[in-house]
Design an enzyme around this catalytic site. Structure first.
Site, short mmCIF file in Angstrom:
data_model
loop_
_atom_site.label_atom_id
_atom_site.label_comp_id
_atom_site.label_asym_id
_atom_site.label_seq_id
_atom_site.Cartn_x
_atom_site.Cartn_y
_atom_site.Cartn_z
N LYS A 42 0.87 -1.18 0.00
CA LYS A 42 0.00 0.00 0.00
C LYS A 42 0.91 1.23 0.00
O LYS A 42 1.95 1.24 0.66
CB LYS A 42 -0.88 -0.02 1.26
N ASN A 68 -13.05 4.66 -5.34
CA ASN A 68 -12.51 4.68 -3.99
C ASN A 68 -12.00 6.06 -3.64
O ASN A 68 -11.58 6.83 -4.51
CB ASN A 68 -11.38 3.65 -3.83
N SER A 69 -12.07 6.34 -2.35
CA SER A 69 -11.39 7.52 -1.83
C SER A 69 -10.83 7.13 -0.47
O SER A 69 -11.32 7.55 0.57
CB SER A 69 -12.34 8.71 -1.71
N CYS A 136 -2.04 10.20 -6.22
CA CYS A 136 -3.22 9.87 -5.40
C CYS A 136 -4.24 11.01 -5.50
O CYS A 136 -3.92 12.16 -5.17
CB CYS A 136 -2.83 9.64 -3.94
N LYS A 200 4.55 6.32 -10.02
CA LYS A 200 3.17 5.98 -10.37
C LYS A 200 2.50 7.24 -10.90
O LYS A 200 2.42 8.26 -10.21
CB LYS A 200 2.44 5.46 -9.12
N SER A 231 -5.86 5.45 -10.54
CA SER A 231 -7.29 5.56 -10.85
C SER A 231 -7.58 6.88 -11.57
O SER A 231 -6.79 7.83 -11.48
CB SER A 231 -8.11 5.49 -9.56
N GLY A 258 -11.35 -0.35 -12.48
CA GLY A 258 -12.17 -1.39 -13.07
C GLY A 258 -12.23 -1.32 -14.58
O GLY A 258 -11.56 -0.51 -15.23
N GLY A 286 -4.83 -0.90 -14.80
CA GLY A 286 -6.13 -0.29 -15.08
C GLY A 286 -7.05 -1.22 -15.84
O GLY A 286 -6.86 -1.45 -17.04
N GLY A 308 -5.96 -4.69 -10.08
CA GLY A 308 -6.49 -3.92 -8.97
C GLY A 308 -7.91 -4.30 -8.65
O GLY A 308 -8.18 -5.18 -7.82
#
Ligand code: SIN
Length: 348
Positions: A42, A68-69, A136, A200, A231, A258, A286, A308
């Site tokens: 993580k 997600n958050s 992020c 990233k 994301s 997704g 992704g 993911g």
């Protein structure tokens, strides 16, 4: 499915997407014992963080997307260094690549984590790669560094100068401490203590932006790889029944993952593959949920491929299925290695 990522000889090209099943040691244990080629932690900060309030993750029944958050909940950098050290034997036995994702909330937090890592050289012997997360989207009040076109270069300059200085100091110390009469080659020290460095990235959507970012990244020869994409930031999912958003932080805004993000991920992987060539390897991330997605990522130019949302939805058992499906595709097409088709996407 043997995969080479620089000096790493991996059993296959798959890695978890950071954030998925990699926060606690029990989750990392599950990854260690499954058939995945590499593991990333993580994204961490210097100290443990709770992250955003819940609910902070949502997947609709059709599994076409996730949102997600999380807000970087993590156990702190030392926890992950300790994990890799403690599990060194099993990780090495299963030939897993060991990646550490850093996501300091300021440049000083990232520099601080680099100090923590390098101050104990043994840490580096249990690590294969350090990945700096520039993307992020879920920290309230913070923008994504990867979109800060004005300041990204100077940010990376500070990070890479720090890494190079720490490496140089380590090298000098190591060579100084070598037993007299047993001269060790500089390269030997290099191999033992030099880890891969990656970034990233967030998704980019404009041809111009791909070029700007590739030009910036090309200025840093110590950059070994990029991981794209994080994301798609700040999507909004609405439940028509309740007439509400589905996650709590940021009034429902969160990072999309997704299946629906796969075309964006493929575009980023392929465009950076074209622009950066052999200089920088790519982890594609992704929307990978089956063997065909994995095949397409490699065709677009990825060397490693992250899973993911699918792992959130199905657990680590999806890894074997995805690998089996890729094997079938390769067999049908007559490919015997991943290099037979890596980056060989054709145009009309
Ligand atoms: C999060 O913790 O909010 C997700 C991490 C990321 O998207 O980089």
């Amino acid at each position: 499915m043997d995969t080479t990522f620089y000096h790493l000889n991996l059993i296959n090209p798959l890695i978890n997407a950071s954030g998925v099943k990699c926060m606690q040691s029990s989750q990392l244990d599950e990854l260690t014992s499954c058939n995945i080629g590499s593991i990333v932690t993580k994204t961490c900060t210097p100290l443990q963080r709770q992250g955003n309030s819940e609910p902070r993750y949502y997947e609709p029944k059709n599994h076409l997307l996730t949102i997600n958050s999380m807000g970087l909940p993590n156990e702190g950098v030392q926890y992950y260094l300790d994990y890799y050290k403690k599990n060194s034997a099993s990780l090495q036995l299963s030939c897993k690549g060991r990646f550490l994702s850093l996501g300091g909330l300021s440049i000083n937090e990232n520099l601080n984590m680099l100090d923590i890592i390098y101050q104990n050289p043994e840490n580096l012997t249990h690590l294969d790669a350090i990945e700096v997360n520039l993307s992020c989207p879920n920290i309230v009040g913070k923008s994504q560094l990867g979109y800060d076109f004005q300041n990204l270069e100077s940010y990376l300059r500070i990070i890479f100068t720090k890494i190079e200085t720490l490496e140089e100091t380590l090298l000098v110390d190591m060579i100084k401490n070598l037993e007299p009469g047993k001269p060790e080659l500089k390269e030997k020290v290099d191999t033992k203590y030099k880890v891969l460095i990656g970034c990233k990235l967030p998704p980019y959507f404009d041809m111009c932006h791909f070029q700007v970012i590739a030009d910036i990244l090309s200025k840093f020869p110590r950059l070994d790889y990029i991981n794209c994409i994080n994301s798609i930031g700040n999507g909004l999912v609405i439940d028509s029944n309740t007439e509400k958003v589905v996650i709590k932080p940021k009034n429902g805004f969160g990072g999309l993952g997704g299946k629906v993000i796969k075309p964006t991920a493929l575009a980023n992987v392929h465009q950076f593959y074209r622009l950066l060539g052999d200089k920088v390897k790519i982890i594609g991330c992704g929307g990978v949920s089956n063997g065909d997605d994995l095949f397409q990522m490699i065709l677009a130019g990825a060397t490693l491929v992250a899973v993911g949302s699918q792992m959130m939805i199905k657990g680590v058992k999806c890894i074997d299925k995805i690998l089996r499906e890729l094997e079938d595709i390769m067999k049908k097409k007559g490919y015997s290695t991943l290099d037979d088709f890596r980056g060989k996407l054709q145009y009309l």
